[in-house]
Design an enzyme around this catalytic site. Structure first.
Site, PDB file in Angstrom:
ATOM      1  N   GLY A 174       0.570  -0.940   0.267  1.00  0.00           N
ATOM      2  CA  GLY A 174       0.164  -0.116   0.628  1.00  0.00           C
ATOM      3  C   GLY A 174       1.006   1.057  -0.393  1.00  0.00           C
TER       4      GLY A 174
ATOM      5  N   ASP B  89       0.199   4.240   0.660  1.00  0.00           N
ATOM      6  CA  ASP B  89      -0.056   5.057   2.014  1.00  0.00           C
ATOM      7  C   ASP B  89       1.187   3.912   3.479  1.00  0.00           C
ATOM      8  OD1 ASP B  89      -1.514   2.078   2.571  1.00  0.00           O
ATOM      9  OD2 ASP B  89      -3.456   3.090   3.828  1.00  0.00           O
ATOM     10  N   ARG B  90       1.350   3.088   3.244  1.00  0.00           N
ATOM     11  CA  ARG B  90       2.422   2.145   4.109  1.00  0.00           C
ATOM     12  C   ARG B  90       3.592   2.704   3.933  1.00  0.00           C
ATOM     13  NH1 ARG B  90       1.314  -4.203   3.716  1.00  0.00           N
ATOM     14  NH2 ARG B  90       2.883  -3.780   5.911  1.00  0.00           N
TER      15      ARG B  90
ATOM     16  N   ASP C 274      -0.660   3.022  12.081  1.00  0.00           N
ATOM     17  CA  ASP C 274      -1.937   3.822  11.379  1.00  0.00           C
ATOM     18  C   ASP C 274      -2.921   3.529  11.419  1.00  0.00           C
ATOM     19  OD1 ASP C 274      -2.841   5.420   9.291  1.00  0.00           O
ATOM     20  OD2 ASP C 274      -1.157   5.393   7.865  1.00  0.00           O
TER      21      ASP C 274
ATOM     22  N   THR D 167      -8.525   2.903   8.011  1.00  0.00           N
ATOM     23  CA  THR D 167      -9.676   1.463   8.186  1.00  0.00           C
ATOM     24  C   THR D 167      -9.181  -0.042   8.506  1.00  0.00           C
ATOM     25  OG1 THR D 167     -10.474   3.100   5.761  1.00  0.00           O
ATOM     26  CG2 THR D 167     -11.427   0.626   5.962  1.00  0.00           C
TER      27      THR D 167
ATOM     28  N   THR E 126     -24.235  -6.348  25.607  1.00  0.00           N
ATOM     29  CA  THR E 126     -23.726  -6.899  24.812  1.00  0.00           C
ATOM     30  C   THR E 126     -23.201  -5.743  23.803  1.00  0.00           C
ATOM     31  OG1 THR E 126     -26.588  -8.418  24.167  1.00  0.00           O
ATOM     32  CG2 THR E 126     -25.056  -7.585  22.017  1.00  0.00           C
TER      33      THR E 126
END
Ligand SMILES: Nc1ncnc2c1ncn2[C@@H]1O[C@H](COP(=O)(O)OP(=O)(O)OP(=O)(O)O)[C@@H](O)[C@H]1O
Ligand SMILES: CC(C)(CO)[C@@H](O)C(=O)NCCC(=O)O
Ligand SMILES: [K+]
Length: 262
Positions: free
Chosen positions: A108, A110-111, A131, A134, A190
């Protein structure tokens, strides 16, 4: 007069734009302002144009990248005509850093941009980068400035959705609830049990991955790695980590702005 960069990191949940001031090594480009495109509305070229209008188009250099290729192409198609054409970086192999992984073109962007930012800020110092977007990623940069790989796990919102979507009875815990008060570990209903699992599960996972990376690095590397923290959910994690981190909320965009200097 210093150059101004308009950078876009097009992620899986949203695209982040920023105006940044170019800088020399050992200092990350300063973020002047930011603008978000959430994918629930169509991309509005006029909004981006208005965001960038604080600077003359002739002063700007534009960079577009990220892990969501479809939305990158959408932005390219509707790029405001008044702005300079963006330099578009679609794969990590286009970036100025050594990628010591099996499939460099699959990593990726972004990485890798995060890795570039840490090398720019602290050349010669190894780094661990958390990071929380998502997905949450925990990546490693060597003291020689190479990207070594890392771990990918589901982020908070994604985990909440998975628990709801793949079961019959579990409700969806909305982001506002995940962001709410720190939950008791023993949930009495829950909702409370899901909130406990979401928060403490993510904290535990990141602590475990970082500890294992530190142990592995200690066998070969003399310098202790600097640990960076970024991403939309960084604030949720920071207080609960077992080690000191440097918070850099705009690390990915700053990494993209660094590319202009390299
Ligand atoms: N106020 C907020 N608004 C949106 N997301 C938030 C907020 N606070 C925390 N988050 C979390 O951050 C995530 C989004 O972060 P970020 O914008 O960094 O992701 P992204 O860049 O779109 O995704 P990717 O990992 O693909 O780059 C959400 O999934 C959620 O878990
Ligand atoms: C892991 C994410 C989703 C993190 O945003 C992104 O970097 C991505 O889609 N990566 C591709 C696969 C890889 O990095 O190995
Ligand atoms: K990200």
């Amino acid at each position: 007069m210093s150059r101004i960069l308009l950078a876009a990191d097009v992620g899986n949940t949203r695209a982040k734009f920023a105006l940044l001031k170019a800088s020399q090594r050992q200092q990350l480009p300063e973020t002047l302002s930011t603008f978000l495109w959430k994918y629930d509305v169509p991309f509005a070229r006029a909004d981006l144009q208005a965001f960038a209008s604080s600077h003359a188009a002739s002063e700007l250099e534009c960079f577009l990248s990220g892990s969501h290729l479809g939305h990158i192409e959408e932005i390219v198609e509707f790029w405001p005509k008044e702005l300079p054409e963006p330099r578009v970086i679609r794969t990590s192999t286009e970036l100025p850093i050594e990628l010591l992984v099996d499939y460099p073109d699959k990593v990726g962007v972004d990485r890798v941009l995060n890795a570039i930012a840490t090398c720019f800020e602290q050349p010669g110092v190894p780094a661990i980068i958390i990071d929380t977007g998502t997905a949450t990623t925990v990546d490693v940069v060597s003291s020689a400035g190479a990207f070594l790989g890392g771990a990918i796990l589901p982020g908070y919102e994604l985990s909440a959705h998975a628990l709801h979507d793949y079961t019959n009875k579990l409700p969806l815990i909305p982001l506002q609830e995940i962001l709410g008060e720190v939950p008791a570990v023993v949930g009495k209903n829950t909702h409370a049990a899901l909130r406990s699992g979401l928060i403490w599960g993510q904290v535990g996972a990141v602590n475990e991955v970082v500890t294992r990376i530190q142990q592995e690095l200690a066998q070969t590397v003399v310098l202790r790695p600097t640990i960076y923290l970024t991403g939309g959910a960084a604030d949720l994690l920071q207080a609960h980590l077992n080690f000191k981190t440097i918070a850099r909320p705009q690390l990915t965009l700053q990494g993209l702005a660094c590319v202009a200097e390299l």
